[in-house]
Each structure stands twice: as C-alpha cells, then as structure tokens.
Design an enzyme around this catalytic site. Sequence first.
Site, PDB file in Angstrom:
ATOM      1  N   CYS A 119       0.827  -1.212   0.000  1.00  0.00           N
ATOM      2  CA  CYS A 119       0.000   0.000   0.000  1.00  0.00           C
ATOM      3  C   CYS A 119       0.863   1.265   0.000  1.00  0.00           C
ATOM      4  O   CYS A 119       0.402   2.339  -0.343  1.00  0.00           O
ATOM      5  CB  CYS A 119      -0.955   0.008   1.179  1.00  0.00           C
ATOM      6  SG  CYS A 119      -0.135  -0.166   2.758  1.00  0.00           S
ATOM      7  N   HIS A 141      18.665   0.584  -0.001  1.00  0.00           N
ATOM      8  CA  HIS A 141      17.258   0.989  -0.012  1.00  0.00           C
ATOM      9  C   HIS A 141      16.354  -0.187   0.382  1.00  0.00           C
ATOM     10  O   HIS A 141      15.494  -0.049   1.246  1.00  0.00           O
ATOM     11  CB  HIS A 141      16.868   1.506  -1.396  1.00  0.00           C
ATOM     12  CG  HIS A 141      15.409   1.818  -1.521  1.00  0.00           C
ATOM     13  ND1 HIS A 141      14.837   2.917  -0.919  1.00  0.00           N
ATOM     14  CD2 HIS A 141      14.391   1.143  -2.126  1.00  0.00           C
ATOM     15  CE1 HIS A 141      13.548   2.922  -1.170  1.00  0.00           C
ATOM     16  NE2 HIS A 141      13.238   1.854  -1.890  1.00  0.00           N
TER      17      HIS A 141
END
Lengths: 288, 455
Positions: free
Chosen positions: B50, B102
């Site tokens: 999401c 990351h």
Amino acid sequence: MTPSPEGLLLFFAAIGYLGASVSFSASIFLERGALASDPEPQRTPIARAGILGVAMAAVMHTLAIGVHCAVTHTIPFTNSAQTLSATAWAISLIILALRVIQGKAPVAVSAIAMPAAFLCLFTGAVLDKSYPQPQRILPSLDSSLISLHVIAILFAFGLLILAFGCAVLYLVQHRILKHKQVRGGLFGRLPSLVLLEHQEYTLVAMAFPLLTVGLIAGAIRAANGQWPSASILDLKVLASILTWAVYGLYLTLHAVAHWRGPKANYLLLAGQLVAFLTYFAPSTVHSY
Amino acid sequence: MSLVVLGINHHSAPVEVRERLAIGDREIGDALLALSKIEAVLECVLLSTCNRTEAYAILADSATGRDHSEVLSDFLAGWHGLGRAEFSRHLYTFRDGAAADHLFTVAAGIDSMILGEPDIQRQVKQALVAGQDARTAGTLLNQLFQTALTAGKRARTETSIAQGSFSVGAAAVELATQIFGDSLAGHTVLVLGAGKMSEVTAKHLQARGAPAVLVANRTYEKAVQLAEQFGGRAERFDDLAKSLQSADIVVCSTAAPHPVVTRALIKDVMRARHNRPLFLIDIAVPRDVEGSVDELDNVYLYNIDHLQQLVAGSRKARESEVTRAREICAGHATEYLRWWRSLEVSPMIVAVREQLDSIRLAELSRLRSRMPGLSDKEWRQIEAAMQSVTNKIAHPVTQSIRSAALSEDSASKLDTIRSAFGLDDKPAEEAQPADAESVSSAQNAGLLSKGGHST
C-alpha cells in the site's frame, strides 16, 4: 471618586470571568486530559482554576445584583446595559449548573462562553454610563409576568450563548477533520463532534421552552397593559420572534429532517446573530 | 551488470498516483514474466504494497543503450497502460549499493509510513517468493532479498525502532474519538475486506470499546473466519449498503482494483442512517472508497496518506534509533556488494585454479614417465605434496583477486594478476558471470559457500 460597592463587586466579577476565560483556553492547549470523559483531577489543575473563576464571578455578580436591588429598589434589567450584564450572570450560573450535572467542567464550551460573558459584562458597564440614573421600572411593567418574561428570556439567551459556543467548536472540529489538519494545532484538543452536537441540541432544547414562556409572558402582559397593536412591529419584538422562529426551525429540522452536521450548526450561528440583534434593536415598548 | 531499483512510494507520490501503479497479488506473476522478457533484464522481483511499488532488477550493461531507469519505467507504464510522463516525476531510482541499502531500509521498516512496522518484512518475503515461483529471481536477487530479511530482523531486534510505534490502528482510534468521543461504546465497526491491516485496525477500535464488529468480504467464508476472531458477524458483500447503514466506523482494505464504496452508495446510505456521522478508513491501495465521498456532509474519509500525517509525529522521538538501524542496513549493503564483487571475479579464480591444476597434472605426468619404479604409496605422497603446493600458491592468489576486486583500481590490479597467470587471452568481461549459471559453476567449484558468501 470612590467606586460604589456594586461597581467594586462587578469589577471582581469581571476579573473572575476574565480569569476563567484564560484558564479554560489554556486548559484546552495545555491539558490534554481536560476533555476526557473521566479526567483525572491532578491532570487538569488549570481547568479547575477556571471553574473556581466562574464560581467567584457568579458569587460577586449575584452580590452586585443584590446590592443594586437594595440600594436602588429596582430590578437590574431596566435598560439594555443591565440586561447584557445580567446575561453574563446567567451564563456563569448555567456553567456552574453544568459542572454539577456533568461532574466535570465543560472546558471547551466555557472557553467560548466565558469570554462572551466577560464581553457582556464589559459592554454592559460601558453602556450603563450612558444611562444617567438607575431607572425605576414603570408601574405598568412592574408585575410578576414581566419578571417571568425577563428572567426566562435571560436564561434562554444564556443557554443559547452556550449552544453558540458548541456550534463554533463543532465547526472548528469539523474543519480540522475535513481538511485533515491532524498535526498540532487544535487537533485532539476539542470535544468530539457527536458530543458537541448532543450538547448544543440539549441546550437549545432547554432554551426554547424558556424562550417560548418568556415571549408568551411578554405577550400576555402587553395585552393586559393594552399596548397599541403597532407594538407587534417593534423591532425588538420582531427580532425576538425571529430568534424564536430560527431556533424552532433548528429543533424541527433536527427532529424531522435529521439535520445534523455543519448545516445545522450554521443555523445555530444565524440564530445567535438574530438573538444578538434583540439586545441592540431600538424599541418603543422595551427599555431593556 | 547492475542492480537497479525503480519505484514510487508514500514519500514520493500521493495515494492517487500510487494506486495507479499498484500491482495486485493476482497479477504479480504475469507482471514478473513480462518484465523478465525484456532483453536487458537478467533477474527481477516486484514489491507492491500500500506504500510502494518497486521493481528490483539485475540489468545487463548492454541494455540497448538506454538508461537503466527507462527500461523499468517503460515497463511500469506499459503494464498499467499509462504514459511515462504521468508518473515519472514521482519515480526514484537507486543503483548497486544504494539499491541494496534501499531494500534493506525498506525491510527494516525505516522507510515505512509507520516506523518499524513488521508487516513489510512479510511483504518483502512474499515478493521474493513470487520471484522464485516465476523463476525471475536468480542468485543475485535471491541473495539480496534474503539479506534484506536478515537486515530487517536485526534492525528490529537490535534497536527500538519498532517499540511504541504509532500504528495505523492507533491513528484510526485517535480519529474515531475525535468524531465519536473517548469511548467507542455503542458504535459499530465494519471491516471491509479480510486483510491483515484491517484486522489489526479493527482490533484497536474494539479495544477502545466498539462492541460490535461486522465483516464483509468477497469470499464469505473468509468473512466468517475473521468475524469469529472478533466475536462479530459476517455480512454478505452484496448487502454492503445494509451493512453501511448500521456501521459508524468502516475499515476498508479489499484487493479490489476499483472503488467498491462509491459516492452514490454513501449518499443513499447517509439518508437511510439519518445523517449520523460515518467515519471511513481506507487503507487499501488502490483505494476502495471514491475520494468525492469526503465531500458529503457528516462523512469523514481518511486514506492511508492521511493516516500517515498522524503517524509521522511519532517518528521524531525515535530518530536516534533510526540512525542505528540505518547503520545495520548499511553494513549489510556493504557485505552484499562485497559478495557480489567476489562473484564477479569468481570465474577468474576458477581460471587460476585450473591453470595451476593443469601445471600440476602435467608435472605429475612427466614425473611418472621419468620415475617408473616408485610404489603407489610413494606416488600418493608425491601427489598430495603437489596438491598441497598448488593450494598454497592458489590461496594467496585467490585472496589477492578478491581484495583487488574490492579496491578502487581493481581493473589494473586484476590485469596484473591475469597476465601473471597467463590469462590474458580471456578478457575480464568474458570472465564475469553473465547469468546465474556461471555463478552456480563458481559455487560448484567450491569457491562460494552454499549461502553465497565467499569462503
């Protein structure tokens, strides 16, 4: 010039109103638990100071009214200035009553209502100087019906000012939630929308019968006093009837059309504006 | 060969943009296959939650002369039928070490909306499994994602980033109390979709006093299962309007690609519920509730980005822990790069060993012809001695190759070693593993451990 005892008492009452205003406003920003359904007393000392301020103001104002009646042999509603001042007194008594009924100070509403009470008292004091002498009430108006008329409307207006406070808070809270202003500011510091809506409806539902009784008492007294039929066109009378109609509309729409939310609250703001006009509308049949 | 990540997340784009690039669980396999068919893509994994949609890929250096990010952004645009210009300004790209770092911060929950949230760990694992199932995750991405899971776990256990976190559930409760009051007693919660997040959010609301929980899901059986957990009631998804009439707080997290709660539906519902306030929490991406629903009176709609604003405040208190967690991730990223570079020189190491072995075997053969009278036992001793000499020569050479690979002037150092062993006829590019097969050959040669770390 030495201040009169009544003036001195009103001065202390004003300090009480002002102190309560500051305390309740500070409590909203500094005491997160002040609005909780069951606040811990040690977490809300500023709110408690606020309610003490209201109590002090109410006592001083009551004594001032007593002194006024004793010294001048008149009721303290003989002009608009005195009525404004008495409205502040009514507000303080209502807040104390709410404190007793709810078991906790109505902090957020009081943060709006107390400055309003202070302004009423201050404006009343300033305006009162324009009236040369305490006026004895006209014999034609000196009746229990008039006392009922004045006191009922006085307390109705006190309740409506509190409902106005609720409506202002509702609209602020509504705006915060709609605009997602959820970081800092007033977020989390105001009562819930449902609570505010319930409170304002209850206050208006209590004020409306008082307003109705007050208007009917005034109408009966006017009929008995054989006032000219043109007095119905008196601006103060018209404003009072309009106030009654607006709040009646609010109650009707709430009950029948399930009016809730911002629209209903804007109607309450409009009602308060009309109620405010009744104080200052020129009148040929009212001196107050 | 480069490791590249291209993505869009809750920092770079609002939910209105993110939802257009989201890739649902059901389509992720097909998307991976489509991505892997692009010539330059050697390996790929897609992570879609999401909060983010990210494509991790190992791209060949010969990527048809195009910028690496273009390859992936063209794929995203093509997959969703969008023009690249529609979302390119929201994209970010990282390469090699930065890309690994990351992913590790993502897995640790540092990059999450809710600092240290544990669910992302599961989602990273799911992404890897999807890549493995589609056979698009090879050795390099397998190792990357496995390391990410390790880094994430370490960051959570060795720091306090996940402690006292302000979850979406807590944010929903905070907002609900602004509408309904301190206690949610007397207010009904409707859970729309049987996702993990909606379950957690509903539990928070129930803990605050909401007595009744209704659950509506496309698959009725799932709704029944979830409702049993709450002591609530399952509702048919087709009866959504009826469910909305009795609910005050609605938590939406279905996997539907389009809104299931429309303005027209809520308008009718509000009339039926006499304008009682309705609080909608839409944590689905793509969103379940039409944005215009928020324009209706007495309806308060909060999506995942709105909740983020509430959650963001709780991050500040844990900034020092974030620094520590980042250090853990950076350490793992360095390790991963070290491992990768050691893979790149593994063919050269194999070649050196083969060279030494061929010399050893040739010398043994010559010795055998010159000294025919030696016994088998004596020959075994000679062979063992020569093997030992070969190993002793090979070991420092292997170490030198690996340290040369990590140094800044690796090319010249490796050239020197190469020429010293007569490997000049094998250019460095050819010696590098171009795909997972050459990596596995290095593993078979005993140069890599099972887990992929250099030995």
